[in-house]
Write an enzyme that holds these catalytic residues in place. Structure first.
Site, PDB file in Angstrom:
ATOM      1  N   GLY A  67     -38.744  37.953 -14.417  1.00 13.69           N
ATOM      2  CA  GLY A  67     -38.722  37.564 -13.023  1.00 13.69           C
ATOM      3  C   GLY A  67     -37.216  37.415 -12.431  1.00 13.69           C
ATOM      4  O   GLY A  67     -36.286  37.007 -13.531  1.00 13.69           O
ATOM      5  N   GLY A  91     -30.111  34.924 -12.469  1.00 11.85           N
ATOM      6  CA  GLY A  91     -30.241  35.266 -13.566  1.00 11.85           C
ATOM      7  C   GLY A  91     -31.547  36.335 -13.343  1.00 11.85           C
ATOM      8  O   GLY A  91     -32.001  36.643 -12.407  1.00 11.85           O
ATOM      9  N   SER A  92     -31.986  36.873 -14.706  1.00 13.18           N
ATOM     10  CA  SER A  92     -32.999  37.996 -14.654  1.00 13.18           C
ATOM     11  C   SER A  92     -33.307  37.764 -16.124  1.00 13.18           C
ATOM     12  O   SER A  92     -32.785  38.356 -16.880  1.00 13.18           O
ATOM     13  CB  SER A  92     -32.442  39.271 -14.536  1.00 13.18           C
ATOM     14  OG  SER A  92     -33.133  40.009 -14.468  1.00 13.18           O
ATOM     15  N   GLY A  93     -35.050  37.479 -15.603  1.00 16.02           N
ATOM     16  CA  GLY A  93     -35.468  37.569 -17.028  1.00 16.02           C
ATOM     17  C   GLY A  93     -37.054  38.419 -17.289  1.00 16.02           C
ATOM     18  O   GLY A  93     -36.663  38.816 -16.687  1.00 16.02           O
ATOM     19  N   SER A  94     -37.892  37.923 -18.300  1.00 15.58           N
ATOM     20  CA  SER A  94     -38.576  38.533 -18.690  1.00 15.58           C
ATOM     21  C   SER A  94     -40.072  38.250 -17.603  1.00 15.58           C
ATOM     22  O   SER A  94     -40.287  39.350 -17.255  1.00 15.58           O
ATOM     23  CB  SER A  94     -39.202  38.605 -19.876  1.00 15.58           C
ATOM     24  OG  SER A  94     -39.374  37.076 -19.830  1.00 15.58           O
ATOM     25  N   ASP A 154     -43.081  30.532 -26.147  1.00 15.62           N
ATOM     26  CA  ASP A 154     -41.005  30.915 -25.920  1.00 15.62           C
ATOM     27  C   ASP A 154     -39.884  30.447 -25.837  1.00 15.62           C
ATOM     28  O   ASP A 154     -39.042  30.286 -25.026  1.00 15.62           O
ATOM     29  CB  ASP A 154     -41.351  32.442 -24.701  1.00 15.62           C
ATOM     30  CG  ASP A 154     -40.354  33.489 -25.108  1.00 15.62           C
ATOM     31  OD1 ASP A 154     -39.552  33.661 -25.565  1.00 15.62           O
ATOM     32  OD2 ASP A 154     -40.322  34.063 -23.746  1.00 15.62           O
ATOM     33  N   VAL A 175     -34.057  35.295 -10.992  1.00 15.33           N
ATOM     34  CA  VAL A 175     -33.901  33.539 -10.637  1.00 15.33           C
ATOM     35  C   VAL A 175     -32.368  33.463  -9.543  1.00 15.33           C
ATOM     36  O   VAL A 175     -31.316  33.874  -9.946  1.00 15.33           O
ATOM     37  CB  VAL A 175     -33.823  32.733 -11.893  1.00 15.33           C
ATOM     38  CG1 VAL A 175     -33.398  31.378 -11.405  1.00 15.33           C
ATOM     39  CG2 VAL A 175     -34.785  33.226 -12.545  1.00 15.33           C
TER      40      VAL A 175
END
Ligand SMILES: *[C@@H]1O[C@H](CO)[C@@H](O)[C@H](O)[C@H]1NC(C)=O
Ligand SMILES: *[C@@H]1O[C@H](CO)[C@@H](O)[C@H](O)[C@H]1NC(C)=O
Length: 990
Positions: free
Chosen positions: A693, A688-691, A807, A695
């Site tokens: 960083g 995963g890739s989020g706001s 959030d 993962v």
């Protein structure tokens, strides 16, 4: 004299043509060039004090400056490790006799000035260990250069392949820079005088060119930490002078060419972490000058060359994680000053080598994960130098000689997973440095020894043996103890109340023994305690109410004879299973919310309660006294917890190279994480890739499970890391994602979390098992909603001061194997001020579609903003829709869309997710919809608190009393049908 006349002109020129660059005037003396050099440098230690204008105008007395005796010209500048920063001035070009410029190990920044090429006499240029940047200017004009060392800087752009023209070079260091990725230039082979070549960590890919083997004078060859691939050529035998070869951390493949065994001057050899395979040529055993030999993490197989047993200089060897097999050379260590050996994780068999400590200097003996059998040789009784002894996971047996247990310098003794028997000798009391003692899963027996002297002990693993007798009360002296595992033994007697003095305990497991008596109340003093397992014993009495003060994340008291009320908070943490098999336990009416447990309901007996209260008063007095005594200790422990501990790389003799990787271990279950495990984040493991960083999923080695590693984006990384670390370090709840560890190393920061097999709620909501059949049915969705609500409620109501997540969204609610919800991503969370007003935040956090409307006009954030966002998540669960979709209309979101469908029951039923809505659950879904609508009320003050939310959700439970199939139970339908009143409420709320 002439100079004096010229000076005013110079100044005039400077005024006319700034910036002033005396060089361009070409009239300055060398002294002035040096003063200009000084002007551009920062010199915090004032080592350049002597660099000043003097009467004789000669720079030859300047510190670090050497002059030619006859001509008086500057021939050398040497300032090694003087904390200089700033830049190197182009004025350096004035020094046309300069032969040596040596400024290593400072903090010099900026570019290397091209004017340096004017110093045509330069023989030595050593700027290693600075922070210089940019492209290295073409220095190929400096034909006299013999030593060029620009390694360990931040030079970038293409690798300076012109170095192949500097044929006078004998030393070349360009490693540890930030060059563009590329191949090793063919021309390097021209450097036939080169004795020292350092090209480590220079972003090289491709094969090692043949020409490299033409550098026949080479003594040191370092191409480590690149991406070199292909096989090693047998031409390497030409490098006859080689005494050090470093090729570790590349992708080299194939077998070791036999020619390598001809390089008899080799002293240091490191091919570790490559993809070499095959047998090691037995001639390698003839490399009699070897001092250090490293081959770990490759794919070598077959026997290990017997010749190693005759070596006389070998100090360190590390060949772990290969597939070597057969006997280990019998004489190994017999004639060498061996200090460390790591042959772990191979398939060596036969008797355990007996001479490893023959010369009395062995500090690290690591042979875990092999098939060694038989007894541990007596010879080791004399080996008092040992610091780390790990022979776990073999088939060793027999008794361990009494004297062997006393190892004054040992920090770790690991005999676990063997067939050892006999007792632990009391002489273990002399192993006062001991930090970890691991003996689990053997046949050790007898009483537990007195361990009170082992004041550094942090981990004590004795589970799965035949220890008997009582747990010694001296255990209370182990002030550093964090993990205590005594499960699966035959221990009797009571749980010593002194255990409560082990104030750093995180993890206690005494399960499956024959312990009797009460659970000592002192356990409540262990503020760091996280996991408590006392199951399958014969414990009696009440569960101390005070245990709820601990921030436990797991508890198991099942299979005892406990009685009385189960504190409801403990029930939340452990679930029913944690209390199974205690016939006398009962639960309060109101905590009977989750499942139909077999546990009895408590009947309130006032008398009994009185007695309990009296006891409580008495206990409070004692506890208060104890608290006073331990307050100091607790404070210390808390501090240490925050600072974390350094976890060393267990297996690796190379540890020194990675010392800077410091670990902050959050106080959770003792999970052993090697720095190595998570160093190597591969794109194929990206989940995963989020706001905040990216993962990655990482399977820890040796079957220690799976974790998720979040690598924070650079830049804000540190700030977010601190935020998440600060918050997650303090809180524990079964519905909050667990943080295991975090590390900040150089530019990159990583957090290590528990791994969530089922991803996030958003994904799960939109996944089908078969086409059309959703992964989550309503009962699962409901359970997730309730779990997430509990997690958030914990943040708001049980943390002091409260934590506002800021959030909450379906992608931040993660799901474990059992679809238990875990609230995650605390990157933007805030600790609320104690004032009720909420607090000002300069930055707006949150995600479009989930942000409470008031945040559009105020920066005041409070818990109600989370409630709003949670309401949106509930709407997603009920409708199966996304928070923002095109057909809601321009600028509209799910909250608006839902509000337009609340006119009557028919309209409401239409918006329920038809993938999960069916007769039996329709009413329950409407109840949850109602909660969602309340949560997303415009006016924050009208929104319920998360506590209210839980209460309301509990009333909409579709899972209780229902056996999982979809047939409706008439009675329930009647019970849960919303009244017309309730429906009208819906309309009002919107
Ligand atoms: C370089 O600067 C850093 C801080 O910017 C300091 O910690 C370090 O000690 C300096 N190194 C040297 C060699 O002076
Ligand atoms: C450059 O200087 C450093 C520090 O004194 C030294 O260790 C290194 O060997 C030098 N480089 C060469 C190639 O001599």
């Amino acid at each position: 004299m002439a100079l004096y006349l010229l000076l005013p002109t110079v100044f005039l020129l400077c005024l006319l043509f700034p910036p002033c660059m005396p060089l361009t005037v070409g009239t300055e003396t060398e002294a002035e060039a040096l003063l200009e050099l000084k002007r551009q440098l920062k010199d915090p230690l004032n080592v350049l004090d002597s660099w000043k204008e003097t009467a004789d105008r000669s720079p030859c007395n300047f510190f670090g400056v050497a002059c030619d005796r006859i001509s008086g010209k500057v021939i050398g500048i040497s300032l090694d490790n003087k904390s200089l920063s700033g830049e190197i001035s182009p004025a350096i070009g004035v020094l046309d006799s300069l032969a040596t410029l040596s400024l290593p190990c400072n903090n010099i920044t900026g570019k290397l000035p091209a004017q340096l090429t004017r110093c045509a006499n330069l023989k030595t240029l050593n700027l290693t260990g600075n922070k210089m940047v940019g492209a290295i200017p073409d220095l190929s004009a400096l034909g006299k250069l013999e030593i060029l060392d620009l390694s360990t800087n931040s030079f970038s752009a293409a690798f300076p392949s012109w170095v192949g023209n500097l044929t006078a070079l004998n030393s070349l260091g360009l490693g540890e820079n930030e060059f563009d990725e590329g191949e090793i230039p063919e021309g390097l082979g021209n450097l036939t005088n080169l004795t020292w070549l350092h090209l480590g960590n220079s972003q090289f890919r491709g094969e090692i060119p043949e020409s490299v083997y033409k550098m026949k004078a080479l003594e040191t060859l370092d191409m480590s930490k690149n991406k070199l691939s292909g096989k090693l050529s047998n031409s390497i035998f030409q490098l006859q002078k080689l005494n050090k070869i470093e090729l570790f951390q590349n992708n080299l493949t194939g077998e070791i060419p036999p020619g390598l065994a001809n390089l008899t001057l080799l002293r240091e050899f490191d091919f570790s972490s490559n993809k070499f395979h095959g047998k090691l040529p037995s001639e390698m055993g003839n490399l009699k000058n070897l001092v250090v030999f490293q081959l770990f993490r490759n794919n070598f197989s077959g026997e290990f060359p017997a010749g190693f047993g005759d070596m006389k200089h070998l100090v360190a060897i590390s060949i772990y994680e290969n597939r070597f097999s057969g006997d280990f050379p019998t004489n190994f260590g017999r004639f060498s000053p061996l200090e460390s050996i790591d042959i772990s994780e191979n398939q060596f068999s036969g008797g355990f080598p007996r001479f490893l400590c023959e010369n009395g200097g062995l500090q690290f003996l690591l042979a875990l994960g092999n098939n060694f059998s038989g007894e541990l040789p007596d010879s080791y009784v004399r080996c008092k130098s040992l610091e780390r002894l790990r022979v776990n996971q073999n088939r060793l047996s027999g008794k361990i000689p009494a004297e062997f247990w006393s190892l004054p310098y040992a920090t770790m003794i690991d005999f676990s997973d063997n067939d050892f028997s006999g007792e632990i000798s009391p002489s273990i009391g002399f192993s006062t440095s001991l930090n970890q003692l691991k003996l689990e899963n053997n046949g050790f027996s007898g009483y537990l020894p007195q361990l009170g002297n082992l004041s550094n002990l942090e981990r004590l693993y004795l589970s799965g043996n035949k220890f008997s007798g009582e747990i010694p009360s001296e255990i209370g002296a182990l002030k550093q103890l964090s993990s205590l595992h005594l499960e699966h033994n035959s221990l009797t007697g009571s749980v010593p109340s002194e255990l409560g003095y082990c104030v750093k305990l995180v993890d206690v497991n005494l399960a499956s023994n024959s312990l009797t008596g009460n659970i000592p109340r002192t356990l409540s003093l262990i503020s760091s305690l996280n996991s408590l397992n006392l199951s399958q014993n014969n414990l009696t009495g009440l569960i101390p109410e005070t245990l709820v003060k601990l921030k436990l994340s797991s508890i198991d008291l099942s299979g005892n004879q406990l009685s009385g009320r189960v504190p409801s908070d403990l029930l939340t943490i452990g679930g029913d299973k944690a209390f199974d098999g205690n016939k006398g336990l009962c639960i309060d009416q109101y905590s009977r919310t989750r499942t139909n447990s077999g546990m009895n309901m408590c009947t309130e007996k006032p008398n009994q309660k009185k007695v309990l209260e009296n006891k409580l008063v008495l206990f409070s007095i004692i506890a208060l006294a104890l608290v006073a005594v331990f307050a100091g200790l607790l404070l210390v422990s808390h501090k240490n917890f925050k600072l974390g501990e350094a976890v060393d790389r267990e297996n690796n003799l190379e540890a020194g190279k990675e010392k800077d990787l410091k670990w902050k271990l959050a106080s959770f279950h003792q999970l052993e994480i090697d720095a190595d495990d998570i160093c190597d984040l591969k794109e194929e493991n990206l989940i995963g890739s989020g706001s905040t960083g990216k993962v990655y999923r990482i399977d820890l080695k040796k079957g220690r499970g799976t974790v998720a590693v979040k690598q924070l984006w650079k830049g804000d990384g540190m700030k977010l890391l601190t935020a998440e670390m600060d918050i997650l370090g303090k809180i524990r709840h079964r519905n909050i994602l667990k943080l295991y560890a975090c590390s900040a190393n150089g530019g990159s920061s990583v957090l290590v979390f528990e791994y969530m097999a089922n991803g996030n709620l958003f994904q799960a909501l939109h996944r089908d098992i078969k086409s059309g059949e959703p992964e989550l049915d309503w009962c699962q969705r409901y359970t997730i909603a309730l779990g997430a609500a509990r997690g958030i409620a914990y943040l708001h109501h049980d943390c002091s001061p409260a934590i506002i997540h800021r959030d909450i969204k379906s992608t931040n609610i993660l799901l474990d194997d059992d679809y238990e919800a875990k609230v995650a991503d605390f990157g933007v969370a805030k600790i609320a001020e104690s004032s009720q007003k909420g607090c000002d935040y300069s930055s707006l956090a949150g995600t479009h579609g989930y942000i409470a409307p008031e945040l559009a006009y105020t920066a005041k954030v409070n818990e109600k903003c989370d409630v709003y966002s949670f309401g949106v998540v509930l709407l997603e669960l009920v409708t199966g829709r996304r928070p923002v979709e095109e057909d809601y209309g321009e600028g509209k979101d799910i909250v608006y869309w839902v509000s337009t469908h609340l006119s009557d029951r028919e309209a409401v039923v239409k918006i329920l997710d038809d993938k999960v809505a069916h007769e039996c659950v329709e009413d329950d879904m409407i109840k949850v919809l109602k909660v969602a609508v309340l949560c997303t009320t415009k006016l924050p003050s009208l929104r319920p608190t998360m506590r209210d939310v839980i209460k309301m959700l509990t009333a909409a439970d579709p899972c209780t009393f229902r056996s999982g199939n979809n047939t409706c139970n008439d009675e329930n339908v009647k019970d849960f049908s919303p009244s017309t009143d309730e429906l009208s409420l819906l309309a009002v709320a919107s």
